[in-house]
Design a protein around this motif. Structure first.
Motif, PDB file in Angstrom:
ATOM      1  N   HIS A  94       6.776   2.635  -6.082  1.00 37.13           N
ATOM      2  CA  HIS A  94       7.260   1.862  -4.947  1.00 37.13           C
ATOM      3  C   HIS A  94       6.161   1.101  -4.221  1.00 37.13           C
ATOM      4  O   HIS A  94       6.417   0.509  -3.172  1.00 37.13           O
ATOM      5  N   HIS A  95       4.951   1.113  -4.762  1.00 42.26           N
ATOM      6  CA  HIS A  95       3.835   0.414  -4.121  1.00 42.26           C
ATOM      7  C   HIS A  95       4.108  -1.082  -4.024  1.00 42.26           C
ATOM      8  O   HIS A  95       4.660  -1.691  -4.942  1.00 42.26           O
ATOM      9  N   GLN A  96       3.724  -1.679  -2.894  1.00 41.31           N
ATOM     10  CA  GLN A  96       3.717  -3.131  -2.792  1.00 41.31           C
ATOM     11  C   GLN A  96       2.592  -3.548  -1.861  1.00 41.31           C
ATOM     12  O   GLN A  96       2.079  -2.741  -1.077  1.00 41.31           O
ATOM     13  N   ASP A  97       2.217  -4.818  -1.951  1.00 40.38           N
ATOM     14  CA  ASP A  97       1.001  -5.294  -1.283  1.00 40.38           C
ATOM     15  C   ASP A  97       1.254  -5.908   0.084  1.00 40.38           C
ATOM     16  O   ASP A  97       0.302  -6.311   0.747  1.00 40.38           O
ATOM     17  N   LEU A  98       2.505  -6.031   0.497  1.00 38.89           N
ATOM     18  CA  LEU A  98       2.827  -6.511   1.836  1.00 38.89           C
ATOM     19  C   LEU A  98       3.654  -5.449   2.552  1.00 38.89           C
ATOM     20  O   LEU A  98       4.459  -4.757   1.927  1.00 38.89           O
ATOM     21  N   ASP A  99       3.460  -5.340   3.854  1.00 37.26           N
ATOM     22  CA  ASP A  99       4.212  -4.365   4.636  1.00 37.26           C
ATOM     23  C   ASP A  99       5.685  -4.756   4.647  1.00 37.26           C
ATOM     24  O   ASP A  99       6.052  -5.861   5.067  1.00 37.26           O
ATOM     25  N   TYR A 100       6.508  -3.834   4.206  1.00 41.00           N
ATOM     26  CA  TYR A 100       7.943  -4.095   4.050  1.00 41.00           C
ATOM     27  C   TYR A 100       8.577  -4.522   5.378  1.00 41.00           C
ATOM     28  O   TYR A 100       8.362  -3.909   6.424  1.00 41.00           O
ATOM     29  N   GLY A 101       9.370  -5.614   5.308  1.00 41.21           N
ATOM     30  CA  GLY A 101      10.122  -6.055   6.472  1.00 41.21           C
ATOM     31  C   GLY A 101       9.384  -6.956   7.422  1.00 41.21           C
ATOM     32  O   GLY A 101      10.008  -7.557   8.301  1.00 41.21           O
ATOM     33  N   THR A 102       8.062  -7.094   7.294  1.00 46.61           N
ATOM     34  CA  THR A 102       7.295  -7.950   8.195  1.00 46.61           C
ATOM     35  C   THR A 102       7.573  -9.418   7.884  1.00 46.61           C
ATOM     36  O   THR A 102       8.105  -9.765   6.820  1.00 46.61           O
ATOM     37  N   PRO A 103       7.233 -10.328   8.808  1.00 43.49           N
ATOM     38  CA  PRO A 103       7.447 -11.752   8.527  1.00 43.49           C
ATOM     39  C   PRO A 103       6.770 -12.233   7.245  1.00 43.49           C
ATOM     40  O   PRO A 103       7.336 -13.056   6.516  1.00 43.49           O
ATOM     41  N   ASP A 104       5.572 -11.730   6.945  1.00 44.97           N
ATOM     42  CA  ASP A 104       4.908 -12.123   5.700  1.00 44.97           C
ATOM     43  C   ASP A 104       5.713 -11.662   4.484  1.00 44.97           C
ATOM     44  O   ASP A 104       5.859 -12.394   3.502  1.00 44.97           O
ATOM     45  N   TRP A 105       6.221 -10.422   4.541  1.00 48.24           N
ATOM     46  CA  TRP A 105       7.038  -9.917   3.434  1.00 48.24           C
ATOM     47  C   TRP A 105       8.305 -10.739   3.280  1.00 48.24           C
ATOM     48  O   TRP A 105       8.705 -11.094   2.173  1.00 48.24           O
ATOM     49  N   GLN A 106       8.964 -11.053   4.382  1.00 40.25           N
ATOM     50  CA  GLN A 106      10.189 -11.854   4.328  1.00 40.25           C
ATOM     51  C   GLN A 106       9.920 -13.220   3.701  1.00 40.25           C
ATOM     52  O   GLN A 106      10.685 -13.692   2.854  1.00 40.25           O
ATOM     53  N   ARG A 107       8.841 -13.846   4.125  1.00 37.66           N
ATOM     54  CA  ARG A 107       8.526 -15.182   3.613  1.00 37.66           C
ATOM     55  C   ARG A 107       8.284 -15.158   2.115  1.00 37.66           C
ATOM     56  O   ARG A 107       8.857 -15.970   1.362  1.00 37.66           O
ATOM     57  N   VAL A 108       7.460 -14.234   1.648  1.00 37.07           N
ATOM     58  CA  VAL A 108       7.105 -14.204   0.233  1.00 37.07           C
ATOM     59  C   VAL A 108       8.277 -13.734  -0.621  1.00 37.07           C
ATOM     60  O   VAL A 108       8.645 -14.390  -1.615  1.00 37.07           O
ATOM     61  N   ILE A 139      10.115   7.795   3.583  1.00 33.77           N
ATOM     62  CA  ILE A 139       8.949   8.342   2.889  1.00 33.77           C
ATOM     63  C   ILE A 139       9.236   8.402   1.387  1.00 33.77           C
ATOM     64  O   ILE A 139      10.231   8.981   0.953  1.00 33.77           O
ATOM     65  N   GLN A 140       8.337   7.795   0.605  1.00 42.00           N
ATOM     66  CA  GLN A 140       8.516   7.727  -0.850  1.00 42.00           C
ATOM     67  C   GLN A 140       7.506   8.573  -1.607  1.00 42.00           C
ATOM     68  O   GLN A 140       7.755   8.963  -2.750  1.00 42.00           O
ATOM     69  N   ALA A 141       6.337   8.815  -1.010  1.00 35.93           N
ATOM     70  CA  ALA A 141       5.296   9.603  -1.679  1.00 35.93           C
ATOM     71  C   ALA A 141       4.299  10.062  -0.622  1.00 35.93           C
ATOM     72  O   ALA A 141       4.363   9.645   0.543  1.00 35.93           O
ATOM     73  N   GLY A 142       3.382  10.930  -1.035  1.00 38.06           N
ATOM     74  CA  GLY A 142       2.347  11.410  -0.142  1.00 38.06           C
ATOM     75  C   GLY A 142       1.018  11.543  -0.878  1.00 38.06           C
ATOM     76  O   GLY A 142       0.980  11.728  -2.098  1.00 38.06           O
ATOM     77  N   HIS A 143      -0.084  11.450  -0.118  1.00 34.58           N
ATOM     78  CA  HIS A 143      -1.411  11.602  -0.716  1.00 34.58           C
ATOM     79  C   HIS A 143      -2.394  11.973   0.389  1.00 34.58           C
ATOM     80  O   HIS A 143      -2.554  11.245   1.376  1.00 34.58           O
ATOM     81  N   SER A 144      -3.027  13.144   0.249  1.00 32.18           N
ATOM     82  CA  SER A 144      -4.028  13.623   1.213  1.00 32.18           C
ATOM     83  C   SER A 144      -3.470  13.675   2.629  1.00 32.18           C
ATOM     84  O   SER A 144      -4.199  13.474   3.607  1.00 32.18           O
ATOM     85  N   GLY A 145      -2.177  13.901   2.764  1.00 31.57           N
ATOM     86  CA  GLY A 145      -1.530  13.969   4.069  1.00 31.57           C
ATOM     87  C   GLY A 145      -0.919  12.664   4.517  1.00 31.57           C
ATOM     88  O   GLY A 145      -0.074  12.647   5.418  1.00 31.57           O
ATOM     89  N   ALA A 146      -1.345  11.531   3.924  1.00 24.67           N
ATOM     90  CA  ALA A 146      -0.773  10.235   4.285  1.00 24.67           C
ATOM     91  C   ALA A 146       0.611  10.085   3.660  1.00 24.67           C
ATOM     92  O   ALA A 146       0.906  10.649   2.600  1.00 24.67           O
ATOM     93  N   PHE A 147       1.471   9.307   4.321  1.00 23.87           N
ATOM     94  CA  PHE A 147       2.819   9.055   3.844  1.00 23.87           C
ATOM     95  C   PHE A 147       2.916   7.620   3.311  1.00 23.87           C
ATOM     96  O   PHE A 147       2.402   6.685   3.943  1.00 23.87           O
ATOM     97  N   GLN A 148       3.580   7.484   2.162  1.00 26.13           N
ATOM     98  CA  GLN A 148       3.943   6.142   1.710  1.00 26.13           C
ATOM     99  C   GLN A 148       5.351   5.853   2.213  1.00 26.13           C
ATOM    100  O   GLN A 148       6.312   6.489   1.800  1.00 26.13           O
ATOM    101  N   VAL A 149       5.471   4.906   3.117  1.00 23.53           N
ATOM    102  CA  VAL A 149       6.756   4.523   3.698  1.00 23.53           C
ATOM    103  C   VAL A 149       7.069   3.101   3.241  1.00 23.53           C
ATOM    104  O   VAL A 149       6.367   2.158   3.614  1.00 23.53           O
ATOM    105  N   GLU A 150       8.079   2.980   2.389  1.00 24.18           N
ATOM    106  CA  GLU A 150       8.519   1.679   1.886  1.00 24.18           C
ATOM    107  C   GLU A 150       7.345   0.846   1.365  1.00 24.18           C
ATOM    108  O   GLU A 150       7.148  -0.306   1.716  1.00 24.18           O
ATOM    109  N   GLY A 151       6.537   1.520   0.514  1.00 22.06           N
ATOM    110  CA  GLY A 151       5.489   0.830  -0.229  1.00 22.06           C
ATOM    111  C   GLY A 151       4.132   0.788   0.413  1.00 22.06           C
ATOM    112  O   GLY A 151       3.174   0.330  -0.220  1.00 22.06           O
ATOM    113  N   THR A 152       3.983   1.240   1.663  1.00 24.93           N
ATOM    114  CA  THR A 152       2.709   1.140   2.382  1.00 24.93           C
ATOM    115  C   THR A 152       2.289   2.530   2.863  1.00 24.93           C
ATOM    116  O   THR A 152       3.134   3.348   3.238  1.00 24.93           O
TER     117      THR A 152
END
Length: 580
Positions: A474-488, A353-366
């Motif tokens: 720590h924001h990023q536009d791809l889910d960390y660790g997913t195949p799309d993130w790995q590829r890019v 967990i890197q940040a929070g907003h309105s109860g939501a958690f930012q976990v590794e950029g998402t």
């Protein structure tokens, strides 16, 4: 009349047998007009009084480009003078307002003086530093000069320098601009690589500056800054992680490079044995110089802004941890405002967990639902600690997807974006929202923890608005660790490391070596490095074209083959790459 020595007669005869065709000279000069470099720089050196110059700016820039083309990107003013005075035709010299001179030492020195004066006049209009070069200054005197300098004028000259060198890079990309428009979607990789300067470094806390006062020491450790310039370390008795003076090994600059690469294609040779025509090689599209470790974020933003100013569209943007560890106002938010989609990796202390907003958690950029299970939050940390294996980590990363907040719309003009609760979007079952229960039994069931204040805002509402400042570091536009993130991420990061090695090859541009740029000062070093990087682009594009099929269907040069061995990603220490 000056009498030439036998060596001089041989050199003169040698010069007389090597002529540059008018068509080649005209082609270089016309490209300077087309890319806009000549029109941009001409007003900076124009003058209304005094004697007419015996060399035009068009002639100087043409000679420097011819010199770079013939010497692997290296531009030395004596070689440039020789090309202009003795290796082009009289008609071309007339075009450049150069008088005919005999092949004598005095004539060459007179011509060299014209070349040198005009080049330094140009540098004076582009130099973002007020400090004099080529002599050591007392530290107090240097500080006084910096304190009394016109900051507005220096900032304007820094902008000019960025613009001029960007146009030089653009000139090298002109033959492939239509291919970039067709096959490159705007993705970039950022990296700062050290380059030496043609001056001997002095102690940072010593009494005098170096003869190149704009440069600094590069160290291997930490953020690469000189430890003498770093803030004071911890108190005595605590662990000091500052780099030591022994780790200094290079006096020069950090070159922040922006490398263009399409991460959607892997670049593997086709079945016919030639290169993929739709996968251009990685080329540099922008750069800047600064002291090592100083302002990596703002320097990167300057490069990105220049790339966008030249009309290149934005795509994904990957960089090492130096960039996402800067303040969001210095890099992340400006980069996103320019339209780039950030893709990052994190340090071990930035996982989970890197940040929070309105109860939501930012976990590794998402952003995720607050009911996301703790094992999914700790997946990467557990992998790094050896508590799980790579296969388990891959499954946990995939299991995060149903808990992800779903974008309801694209960000507005101010960067604010609406996100839906995953239960409201039909991705998750949640007892707080009864309508999501039982409709799709195969989707996960959330187990939200009760709180004294009741459900979180994201749980009570259908959707929430997240402003750009929330979790911006720590924001990023791809889910960390997913195949799309790995590829890019890995394709972009590999491309920048590959280009660094390509341009540092001592047999060609050798950008890290100081002997290829023999004029001191950040303006001169930046301008001369631009020619080297432009030549690296041209060489890389030429090698790529040789690997494409010719009329008989076979390439002139065989591309690198895939070997029947394990891929490089197999050896990634943290197991980020999923085995194919």
């Amino acid at each position: 009349m000056t009498v030439l020595s036998p060596a001089g007669h041989f050199a003169a005869a040698q010069r007389g047998h090597i002529r540059i065709a008018d068509t080649d000279v005209i082609a270089v000069a016309e490209r300077l007009h087309v890319c806009g470099l000549l029109d941009f720089l001409q007003p900076l050196v124009a003058r209304d009084t005094g004697r007419p110059r015996l060399l035009t700016l068009e002639g100087l820039l043409t000679g420097m480009q011819l010199c770079a083309d013939r010497h692997d990107g290296a531009v030395l003013l004596d070689r440039t003078t020789d090309l202009l005075q003795y290796r082009i035709s009289p008609g071309m010299r007339t075009r450049f307002h150069m008088p005919e001179r005999p092949e004598t030492d005095r004539a060459f020195e007179a011509s060299y003086a014209c070349t040198r004066r005009l080049f330094h006049t140009l540098l004076k209009a582009l130099d973002p530093s007020p400090l004099p070069k080529n002599r050591q200054l007392d530290r107090a005197e240097a500080g006084h000069i910096m304190q009394n300098a016109d900051a507005t004028a220096l900032a304007e000259q820094a902008t000019r320098l960025q613009r001029a060198t960007g146009l030089l890079i653009e000139n090298s990309l002109a033959p492939a601009r239509h291919l970039l428009a067709a096959h490159w979607e705007g993705s970039l990789a950022l990296d700062a690589t050290p380059v030496r300067t043609f001056a001997r470094g002095t102690r940072t806390t010593g009494p005098v500056t170096a003869t190149d006062p704009d440069a600094g020491w590069y160290v291997r450790d930490g953020d690469h800054r000189d430890p003498d310039e770093a803030p004071p370390g911890p108190k005595r008795g605590t662990k000091n992680t500052r780099p030591t003076r022994r780790s200094k090994y290079l006096f020069g600059y950090d070159a922040t490079l922006a490398i263009a690469r399409n991460p959607g294609r892997d670049g593997a040779p086709t079945a016919n044995g030639h290169a993929d025509p739709a996968q251009l090689p990685a080329v540099v599209v922008g750069f800047t110089l600064d002291k090592p470790g100083h302002s990596p974020g703002p320097n990167a933003v300057d490069v990105l802004a220049d790339v966008r100013h030249r009309g290149h569209r934005p795509g994904y943007l990957a960089g090492d941890r130096a960039y996402n560890n800067t303040s969001p106002e210095a890099f992340q938010l400006p980069a996103r405002a320019l339209g780039y989609k950030l893709v990052f990796d994190y340090r071990s202390d930035q996982l989970g967990i890197q940040a929070g907003h309105s109860g939501a958690f930012q976990v590794e950029g998402t952003w995720y639902c607050p009911a996301i299970p703790q094992p999914l939050i700790d997946a990467t940390a557990d992998l790094n600690a050896g508590r799980i294996d790579a296969e388990t980590w891959t499954r946990r990363i995939a299991a995060r997807a149903p808990f992800r907040l779903m974008p309801k719309q694209h960000p507005d003009t101010e960067g604010h974006q609406r996100f839906m609760c995953p239960a409201s979007a039909g991705k998750l079952q949640c007892p707080i929202k009864p309508k999501s229960l039982g409709t799709r039994p195969h989707i996960p069931l959330a187990d939200p923890e009760p709180t004294p204040a009741g459900p979180h805002t994201v749980c009570r509402q259908h959707s929430i608005t997240i402003e750009p400042e929330a979790g911006a570091q720590h924001h990023q536009d791809l889910d960390y660790g997913t195949p799309d993130w790995q590829r890019v991420y890995f394709r972009l990061r590999n491309s920048v490391e590959s280009f660094n090695g390509f341009a540092k090859d001592s047999a060609y541009e050798a950008i890290e070596q100081a002997g290829r740029r023999r004029i001191r000062g950040i303006a001169a070093q930046t301008f001369l490095l631009a020619y080297q990087l432009a030549h690296a682009n041209q060489r890389k594009l030429a090698r790529w074209l040789d690997t494409l099929p010719t009329a008989d269907g076979r390439p002139r040069r065989r591309p690198t083959r895939r070997r029947p061995t394990k891929p490089l990603g197999t050896w990634t220490p943290t197991g980020h790459l999923t085995p194919a």
